[in-house]
Design an enzyme around this catalytic site. Sequence first.
Site, PDB file in Angstrom:
ATOM      1  N   GLN A 102      -6.010  -2.961  10.811  1.00 18.93           N
ATOM      2  CA  GLN A 102      -4.780  -2.584  11.501  1.00 18.93           C
ATOM      3  C   GLN A 102      -4.957  -1.324  12.340  1.00 18.93           C
ATOM      4  O   GLN A 102      -3.981  -0.640  12.653  1.00 18.93           O
ATOM      5  CB  GLN A 102      -3.645  -2.391  10.498  1.00 18.93           C
ATOM      6  CG  GLN A 102      -3.231  -3.673   9.809  1.00 18.93           C
ATOM      7  CD  GLN A 102      -1.995  -3.497   8.945  1.00 18.93           C
ATOM      8  OE1 GLN A 102      -0.933  -3.147   9.422  1.00 18.93           O
ATOM      9  NE2 GLN A 102      -2.150  -3.745   7.660  1.00 18.93           N
ATOM     10  N   ASP A 118      -1.825   8.557   4.486  1.00 23.13           N
ATOM     11  CA  ASP A 118      -1.436   7.174   4.744  1.00 23.13           C
ATOM     12  C   ASP A 118      -2.016   6.734   6.092  1.00 23.13           C
ATOM     13  O   ASP A 118      -2.245   7.560   6.972  1.00 23.13           O
ATOM     14  CB  ASP A 118       0.101   7.091   4.775  1.00 23.13           C
ATOM     15  CG  ASP A 118       0.588   5.652   4.659  1.00 23.13           C
ATOM     16  OD1 ASP A 118      -0.238   4.771   4.330  1.00 23.13           O
ATOM     17  OD2 ASP A 118       1.776   5.416   4.895  1.00 23.13           O
ATOM     18  N   GLU A 119      -2.228   5.460   6.270  1.00 19.39           N
ATOM     19  CA  GLU A 119      -2.752   4.915   7.536  1.00 19.39           C
ATOM     20  C   GLU A 119      -4.009   5.659   7.981  1.00 19.39           C
ATOM     21  O   GLU A 119      -4.125   6.106   9.125  1.00 19.39           O
ATOM     22  CB  GLU A 119      -1.685   4.990   8.638  1.00 19.39           C
ATOM     23  CG  GLU A 119      -0.345   4.373   8.297  1.00 19.39           C
ATOM     24  CD  GLU A 119      -0.321   2.855   8.390  1.00 19.39           C
ATOM     25  OE1 GLU A 119      -1.401   2.227   8.468  1.00 19.39           O
ATOM     26  OE2 GLU A 119       0.796   2.289   8.363  1.00 19.39           O
ATOM     27  N   LYS A 168       0.821  -1.205   0.000  1.00 18.62           N
ATOM     28  CA  LYS A 168       0.000   0.000   0.000  1.00 18.62           C
ATOM     29  C   LYS A 168       0.855   1.256   0.000  1.00 18.62           C
ATOM     30  O   LYS A 168       0.514   2.237  -0.660  1.00 18.62           O
ATOM     31  CB  LYS A 168      -0.967   0.002   1.169  1.00 18.62           C
ATOM     32  CG  LYS A 168      -0.336   0.098   2.511  1.00 18.62           C
ATOM     33  CD  LYS A 168      -1.357   0.118   3.606  1.00 18.62           C
ATOM     34  CE  LYS A 168      -0.614  -0.209   4.859  1.00 18.62           C
ATOM     35  NZ  LYS A 168      -1.319  -0.298   6.051  1.00 18.62           N
ATOM     36  N   THR A 169       1.977   1.210   0.690  1.00 14.73           N
ATOM     37  CA  THR A 169       2.868   2.363   0.653  1.00 14.73           C
ATOM     38  C   THR A 169       3.362   2.564  -0.776  1.00 14.73           C
ATOM     39  O   THR A 169       3.477   3.681  -1.267  1.00 14.73           O
ATOM     40  CB  THR A 169       4.084   2.130   1.571  1.00 14.73           C
ATOM     41  OG1 THR A 169       3.620   1.610   2.802  1.00 14.73           O
ATOM     42  CG2 THR A 169       4.830   3.412   1.811  1.00 14.73           C
ATOM     43  N   ARG A 180       3.653  -9.138  10.380  1.00 19.83           N
ATOM     44  CA  ARG A 180       4.987  -8.593  10.121  1.00 19.83           C
ATOM     45  C   ARG A 180       5.912  -9.665   9.572  1.00 19.83           C
ATOM     46  O   ARG A 180       6.969  -9.374   9.036  1.00 19.83           O
ATOM     47  CB  ARG A 180       5.632  -8.020  11.396  1.00 19.83           C
ATOM     48  CG  ARG A 180       4.913  -6.886  12.116  1.00 19.83           C
ATOM     49  CD  ARG A 180       4.549  -5.768  11.234  1.00 19.83           C
ATOM     50  NE  ARG A 180       3.169  -5.936  10.757  1.00 19.83           N
ATOM     51  CZ  ARG A 180       2.663  -5.276   9.728  1.00 19.83           C
ATOM     52  NH1 ARG A 180       3.391  -4.419   9.060  1.00 19.83           N
ATOM     53  NH2 ARG A 180       1.415  -5.476   9.348  1.00 19.83           N
TER      54      ARG A 180
END
Length: 786
Positions: free
Chosen positions: A271, A240-241, A54-55, A625
Amino acid sequence: MRRIPIRRSTTHTQVDPDPEAEQRILDGLNDKQREAVTTTEGPVMIIAGPGSGKTRALTHRIAYLLAAGKAQPRDILALTFTNKAANEMQERVEALVGDDARGMWVGTFHSSFARLLRMEGDKIGYSEDFSIYDTADSKRLIRQQMKGRNLDTDVVKPRSVQRMISSAKNEMIDPQEYAELARGDQQEIVAEVYPAYERALKQANALDFDDLLLKPIELFEQHEDVLEKYQTRWQYVHIDEYQDTNQAQYVLARKLSARHKNLCVVGDDAQSIYAFRGADITNILNFDNDYPDATTIRLERNYRSTENIIRLADSIIEENDDQIEKSLWTDNAEGEYVALMEALSEKDEAQKIERRVRDLHLRDGMEYGDFAVLYRTNAQSRAIEEALRKENVPYRVIGGTSFYERKEIKDVLAYLKLLVNPNDTASLQRVINYPTRGIGDKTQARLQRYAQQHSLSLWQAVERVEEIETLGTRAERAVGKFRRLIARYASKAGTGSVPADELARDLIQDAGLLSELRKEHTRENLQRWENVQELISALAEYVESTEDATISTFLQEVALMTDQDEAEEGDDKVTLMTLHAAKGTEFPVVFVAGLEEGLFPLEQATQEKAELEEERRLFYVGVTRAEERLYLSWARSRYRYGEQTSNTRSRFLEEVDSDVVRTEAGGELEQQTDRFSAEEGPSADYDEMDPHYYRQDLSGDGGATGSSDGLRRIESTDGGGGRRVVYDEGHGEIVPGAQVEHQKFGRGKVQSLEGEGDKATAVVFFGSDVGNKKLKLKYANLRVIG
DNA sequence: CATTTATGCATTTTT
DNA sequence: TGCATAAATG
């Protein structure tokens, strides 16, 4: 070397369309990602699972806008939550379109709006040299306000007042509104402190973290023209986020994108782990409603992890009710089983982790940098650090007390802040008598009183020492000397005739900070001295490399730095960090430690469904992760609060897909599915009990239960691996009809018993005043008296 | 006023 | 346990 990672170049570069670069940018993407990148008109929400790139989608989108000639750098605003994310984004965009992509605003919410306030804050009464107060500063300020007003710090502690005020601000409730809403003793006190706290901040020309978001809103609301300026300027707004945004951030995003409507948000509701600091998950859940013409793109393919890890992650998040439907999938290999490690104590757990790390390092040739150990609370790092240190395994700890939170650093920063912003009372108080220079509590109190009586800031009182009659000559001279010291450097700083780092060096020398550190030759002091030197080097480098750099901007940036931003990659060390800090990272091998009831999920979070779901998402973040191998571990006993506690394994382990998990012995994971499903939520009696019951009986003195006649729990494991807890019967049994004594409710008679092991409960009648109570034997600590 | 000793309190997570 | 502030002493 510490870098202050900001780019605040004021020169805008002009970028020409570059078809070749455009092609290159799109080539590296799958179809879904390409869609996310090229949908550049109107609101866009990219719902992206972990490891889905996504980044990447976000950076490629920005690069695409530039390369395709749809935007110039100055048209772009991109907001993140950490400096690290912002830096990465800037670097990656530059890698794609060349390093002349300057003039974009890419930064964290906090630093971006601090910058905006630097430019426009004077319109709402803040000079550009404002100080930024961190949580510790705020707490200190609040404590003073409470003391000054004789408010009872036993009813609410300053730190909870700070938290309550902060959440109020997060919800954009101002003091006046708060006062109307306040109910109960605690809130009434907060209602009194809140406005005083705001006034104190204002007088100090200081802003707390929450203000950095709230004041821009205030600014935009009071000055249409300023809002219009930025609305017009930023044609493309990226966030973002997005699942971590709070109310204020939501409002800012809305306002700033209102004109061009090109708002692109990226996030993953699964998340969302920051509700405790005001993040509102409904922002992302309701994006479709807020922006009806929005395009939603889902990135569900995971490139990061093995299939087994994905399956485990999916089985975790499935347990949550509130979420956007999405299903992860991957083409990656099935991979190893997820390993469950059971330990006797936290030391044992640490040792098992350390052995596993060395084993994989030696036998499979994995680098130390490939490992991460994740845990719920910072305190857990100690045992793991010790185990790693013992075997000389290199490691680094992210978070905990960060560089900028160290005392010696805060001292130097306080001196510098004082130069730039003399009204910064918190900083003044910090350094006025450190190192000790004869301005003790009494003298400070007198200064304070004088300031209050004449409605001056503390510094202004210092400036007029001569007029303060309550002070003796000795105090007056001491204060006068201090005043001259600060004034001398303040004027130097003002003219800019001396390089900032040189000025700082001289100042701390003159102030006696350095000799204070050299007074005793201990290792700690040497370390502190080195830290101070490092800070000054960082200042030097910052001033050197940054346009328009001043001490003031340095201080403002530093206030927003965290250790996470510092995590330099590349050196070969095992990484230790909290699960929160782990978001946005990935490692070939991940350990999630401390999977115990009461620790993960935390005791406090098990009462409310929403909080439990957040803990579960945190677990989800942790396991996702991992790229190749995942280890889950728990310890039967653990030191907490300086006491030994014994634990049962986390309910999360009963929920996961056991097909992909293997124990150390290689067996399948046996689960007890009904362990927690029976009672969701709190039982009323449980609530009423003293939260510190377990400490009371362990202290053993004066209380009703000496250690010898208290009910003691003995764990036994029967052959099949299922656990049972039996109760010591040495002093009588808890059976229906037995007389028992409870710490709080007094004497009572057992009516009935239910459940087994940790779940065992008894209904006890405590007389007509109290009535029947249902108590968990595990916690109630009943004493049998007949 | 400064230094030493005692008490108490904290552990969620962070910009 | 281990730090931070409060009381006690020099």
